[in-house]
Design an enzyme around this catalytic site. Sequence first.
Site, PDB file in Angstrom:
ATOM      1  N   LYS A  22       0.841  -1.206   0.000  1.00 14.56           N
ATOM      2  CA  LYS A  22       0.000   0.000   0.000  1.00 14.56           C
ATOM      3  C   LYS A  22       0.876   1.258   0.000  1.00 14.56           C
ATOM      4  O   LYS A  22       0.685   2.154  -0.828  1.00 14.56           O
ATOM      5  CB  LYS A  22      -0.888   0.007   1.257  1.00 14.56           C
ATOM      6  CG  LYS A  22      -1.566   1.348   1.510  1.00 14.56           C
ATOM      7  CD  LYS A  22      -2.405   1.338   2.760  1.00 14.56           C
ATOM      8  CE  LYS A  22      -1.683   1.688   4.034  1.00 14.56           C
ATOM      9  NZ  LYS A  22      -1.427   3.120   4.270  1.00 14.56           N
ATOM     10  N   ASN A  23       1.842   1.306   0.928  1.00 14.52           N
ATOM     11  CA  ASN A  23       2.606   2.544   1.073  1.00 14.52           C
ATOM     12  C   ASN A  23       3.511   2.814  -0.127  1.00 14.52           C
ATOM     13  O   ASN A  23       3.811   3.967  -0.429  1.00 14.52           O
ATOM     14  CB  ASN A  23       3.429   2.518   2.367  1.00 14.52           C
ATOM     15  CG  ASN A  23       2.542   2.696   3.592  1.00 14.52           C
ATOM     16  OD1 ASN A  23       1.359   3.002   3.466  1.00 14.52           O
ATOM     17  ND2 ASN A  23       3.112   2.507   4.769  1.00 14.52           N
ATOM     18  N   ARG A  94      -3.638  10.985   4.514  1.00 17.31           N
ATOM     19  CA  ARG A  94      -2.462  11.843   4.638  1.00 17.31           C
ATOM     20  C   ARG A  94      -1.527  11.756   3.418  1.00 17.31           C
ATOM     21  O   ARG A  94      -0.903  12.739   3.030  1.00 17.31           O
ATOM     22  CB  ARG A  94      -1.737  11.396   5.904  1.00 17.31           C
ATOM     23  CG  ARG A  94      -0.536  12.152   6.227  1.00 17.31           C
ATOM     24  CD  ARG A  94       0.065  11.625   7.513  1.00 17.31           C
ATOM     25  NE  ARG A  94       1.466  11.989   7.547  1.00 17.31           N
ATOM     26  CZ  ARG A  94       1.905  13.193   7.849  1.00 17.31           C
ATOM     27  NH1 ARG A  94       1.067  14.140   8.163  1.00 17.31           N
ATOM     28  NH2 ARG A  94       3.190  13.464   7.831  1.00 17.31           N
ATOM     29  N   CYS A 118      -4.838   8.743   9.609  1.00 17.41           N
ATOM     30  CA  CYS A 118      -5.024   8.046  10.885  1.00 17.41           C
ATOM     31  C   CYS A 118      -4.705   8.981  12.050  1.00 17.41           C
ATOM     32  O   CYS A 118      -3.759   9.772  11.977  1.00 17.41           O
ATOM     33  CB  CYS A 118      -4.068   6.859  10.978  1.00 17.41           C
ATOM     34  SG  CYS A 118      -4.632   5.369  10.161  1.00 17.41           S
ATOM     35  N   ARG A 123       1.353  14.574  13.299  1.00 15.58           N
ATOM     36  CA  ARG A 123       1.703  14.311  11.897  1.00 15.58           C
ATOM     37  C   ARG A 123       1.618  15.543  10.988  1.00 15.58           C
ATOM     38  O   ARG A 123       0.826  15.600  10.048  1.00 15.58           O
ATOM     39  CB  ARG A 123       0.819  13.188  11.332  1.00 15.58           C
ATOM     40  CG  ARG A 123       0.922  11.932  12.134  1.00 15.58           C
ATOM     41  CD  ARG A 123       0.182  10.793  11.495  1.00 15.58           C
ATOM     42  NE  ARG A 123       0.986  10.108  10.505  1.00 15.58           N
ATOM     43  CZ  ARG A 123       0.538   9.075   9.794  1.00 15.58           C
ATOM     44  NH1 ARG A 123      -0.686   8.671   9.934  1.00 15.58           N
ATOM     45  NH2 ARG A 123       1.322   8.492   8.931  1.00 15.58           N
ATOM     46  N   PRO A 124       2.441  16.534  11.264  1.00 12.92           N
ATOM     47  CA  PRO A 124       2.454  17.708  10.388  1.00 12.92           C
ATOM     48  C   PRO A 124       3.142  17.408   9.052  1.00 12.92           C
ATOM     49  O   PRO A 124       3.661  16.316   8.853  1.00 12.92           O
ATOM     50  CB  PRO A 124       3.261  18.728  11.195  1.00 12.92           C
ATOM     51  CG  PRO A 124       4.134  17.906  12.076  1.00 12.92           C
ATOM     52  CD  PRO A 124       3.424  16.618  12.343  1.00 12.92           C
ATOM     53  N   VAL A 125       3.131  18.401   8.141  1.00 11.99           N
ATOM     54  CA  VAL A 125       3.798  18.209   6.843  1.00 11.99           C
ATOM     55  C   VAL A 125       4.910  19.244   6.635  1.00 11.99           C
ATOM     56  O   VAL A 125       5.330  19.502   5.514  1.00 11.99           O
ATOM     57  CB  VAL A 125       2.807  18.245   5.652  1.00 11.99           C
ATOM     58  CG1 VAL A 125       1.896  17.034   5.676  1.00 11.99           C
ATOM     59  CG2 VAL A 125       2.003  19.535   5.627  1.00 11.99           C
ATOM     60  N   ASP A 126       5.394  19.828   7.748  1.00 14.94           N
ATOM     61  CA  ASP A 126       6.402  20.884   7.641  1.00 14.94           C
ATOM     62  C   ASP A 126       7.660  20.428   6.905  1.00 14.94           C
ATOM     63  O   ASP A 126       8.254  21.200   6.134  1.00 14.94           O
ATOM     64  CB  ASP A 126       6.754  21.440   9.036  1.00 14.94           C
ATOM     65  CG  ASP A 126       7.156  20.337  10.018  1.00 14.94           C
ATOM     66  OD1 ASP A 126       6.584  19.226   9.926  1.00 14.94           O
ATOM     67  OD2 ASP A 126       8.040  20.574  10.846  1.00 14.94           O
ATOM     68  N   LEU A 127       8.065  19.174   7.093  1.00 10.44           N
ATOM     69  CA  LEU A 127       9.301  18.715   6.434  1.00 10.44           C
ATOM     70  C   LEU A 127       9.119  18.621   4.918  1.00 10.44           C
ATOM     71  O   LEU A 127      10.058  18.873   4.157  1.00 10.44           O
ATOM     72  CB  LEU A 127       9.742  17.350   6.975  1.00 10.44           C
ATOM     73  CG  LEU A 127      10.056  17.262   8.469  1.00 10.44           C
ATOM     74  CD1 LEU A 127      10.637  15.893   8.810  1.00 10.44           C
ATOM     75  CD2 LEU A 127      11.022  18.348   8.895  1.00 10.44           C
ATOM     76  N   ASP A 309       4.741   0.444  12.070  1.00 11.10           N
ATOM     77  CA  ASP A 309       3.500  -0.126  11.532  1.00 11.10           C
ATOM     78  C   ASP A 309       3.286  -1.585  11.950  1.00 11.10           C
ATOM     79  O   ASP A 309       2.264  -2.177  11.596  1.00 11.10           O
ATOM     80  CB  ASP A 309       3.486  -0.023   9.993  1.00 11.10           C
ATOM     81  CG  ASP A 309       3.192   1.392   9.527  1.00 11.10           C
ATOM     82  OD1 ASP A 309       2.834   2.240  10.357  1.00 11.10           O
ATOM     83  OD2 ASP A 309       3.315   1.651   8.303  1.00 11.10           O
ATOM     84  N   ILE A 331       8.320   6.689  16.876  1.00  8.63           N
ATOM     85  CA  ILE A 331       7.997   7.421  15.647  1.00  8.63           C
ATOM     86  C   ILE A 331       6.772   8.319  15.840  1.00  8.63           C
ATOM     87  O   ILE A 331       6.784   9.485  15.467  1.00  8.63           O
ATOM     88  CB  ILE A 331       7.743   6.455  14.459  1.00  8.63           C
ATOM     89  CG1 ILE A 331       8.883   5.441  14.320  1.00  8.63           C
ATOM     90  CG2 ILE A 331       7.535   7.234  13.150  1.00  8.63           C
ATOM     91  CD1 ILE A 331      10.213   5.984  13.877  1.00  8.63           C
ATOM     92  N   ARG A 401      -8.600   0.073   4.528  1.00  9.57           N
ATOM     93  CA  ARG A 401      -7.613   0.991   3.961  1.00  9.57           C
ATOM     94  C   ARG A 401      -6.320   0.255   3.615  1.00  9.57           C
ATOM     95  O   ARG A 401      -5.606   0.686   2.708  1.00  9.57           O
ATOM     96  CB  ARG A 401      -7.271   2.105   4.960  1.00  9.57           C
ATOM     97  CG  ARG A 401      -8.418   3.030   5.264  1.00  9.57           C
ATOM     98  CD  ARG A 401      -7.968   4.169   6.134  1.00  9.57           C
ATOM     99  NE  ARG A 401      -6.814   4.841   5.530  1.00  9.57           N
ATOM    100  CZ  ARG A 401      -6.041   5.715   6.141  1.00  9.57           C
ATOM    101  NH1 ARG A 401      -6.281   6.038   7.389  1.00  9.57           N
ATOM    102  NH2 ARG A 401      -5.029   6.272   5.524  1.00  9.57           N
TER     103      ARG A 401
END
Length: 423
Positions: A22-23, A94, A118, A123-127, A309, A331, A401
């Site tokens: 999936k990933n 996400r 999830c 879980r930001p997206v700053d990076l 995971d 994590i 999912r």
Amino acid sequence: MDSILVTGNGPLNGEIPIAGAKNACLTLMPATLLSDEPLTLTNAPRLSDIRTMTALLQSLGAEVSALQGGKVLAMSSHGLNNHTADYDIVRKMRASILVLGPMLARDGHAVVSLPGGCAIGARPVDLHLKALEAMGAEMDLRDGYVHAKAPGGRLRGGVVEFPFVSVGATENALLAATLAKGTTVLKRAAREPEIIDLANCLRAMGAQIEGDGTDTITIQGVDRLNGATHPVVSDRIELGTYMLAPAICGGEVELLGGKRSLLEAFCQKLEEAGVEITETDKGLKVRRKMDRVRAVDVVTEPFPGFPTDLQAQMMALMCTADGVATLEEKIFENRFMHAPELIRMGAQIDVHGGTATVTGVKQLKGAPVMATDLRASVSLILAGLAAEGETRVSRVYHLDRGYEHVVRKLSAVGAKIERIKEE
Ligand code: UD1
């Protein structure tokens, strides 16, 4: 809302085929946005997250056809006509943020809603944004959307030094850098097999990439990318999850298409716990050697460490182990939501911050439980397989999912499991 009913039924025996990851698939699909020519993915998993990414790409004007029952995804972005990834789709998943880098790299502008996903931490997206800024992008955050522009219409190569490892940010930067002008170096890059798979696909499309699989990836930008056909790598998390089924229930199960190199740290922990793993021509054969596994301590880390995971599923196993195990989650800050549900089944678990201490019990007991996220939901199924009596897992849309045909795959090895449909 559907639920899954599991009844503890003794040892499991037989074969389980492992699907494409999936990933990996979720990061390979946005690669279509980088080229006018068709990109075809084979060995794709049949999952609701893949359908969400399909809907997102289609909303941008890409063509995506699911062939052979969804195992093949034929995509083309020659008619891309919308550069806004809408909140209504992005909030569901996400990984939607992965369309940002490719759209920006190809056409010099993109608007993407800030994502959901999830509920396992902030879980930001700053990076992701900082990496694209290092390639010259200008970012503006307004109304819940990221408005991104590349001055002069094209990103330029740059040095991106991530402060810590992020799989998604590495993928977004890698996708974008393929079409940037000049050389990009990604430092402290993620090393996950899904990154290598993405780099392999991008190379097949004509990208120039070196160092994937190490913590420094160098990309020489090219003017255009061509089409390609690429097989999605096996799902190491599905593999690890089903390896735990004979570990928790007893018996012997062969995971078809499984490779040890995808999960070395996890395999070592299972062996320490008393599980035998044999590499075969077809995949991996797993057998529990004793009546009950031994408790082992686990710390989650970026690849090649023990994957976050698989933490919830490993906790289910430790609930039935002989001894006391500690599981440290490094994590995500809020990833023990399965613990209270496992406790409902008779498990003994103490959570203190990022560490869970699990004292194994001889026998779990079936109970009604609730899935809170994707991996948590499958950990409850594993626990239910080992429990006495019936376990009903509700909110299984989380499971859809990330696990295709879970009922069919586990039934085939002798599990008593059924999906209860509800209006
Ligand atoms: C991916 C996987 C997910 C897996 C995770 C870690 C996909 C679709 N999902 O998620 O299943 O659990 O890797 O192996 O591939 N972070 C920030 N800022 C950012 C990005 C991340 O602070 O911009 C933090 C996260 O909150 C987290 C850590 O970095 O604490 C690692 O996250 P990351 O590796 O980015 O995970 P994802 O790519 O979202």
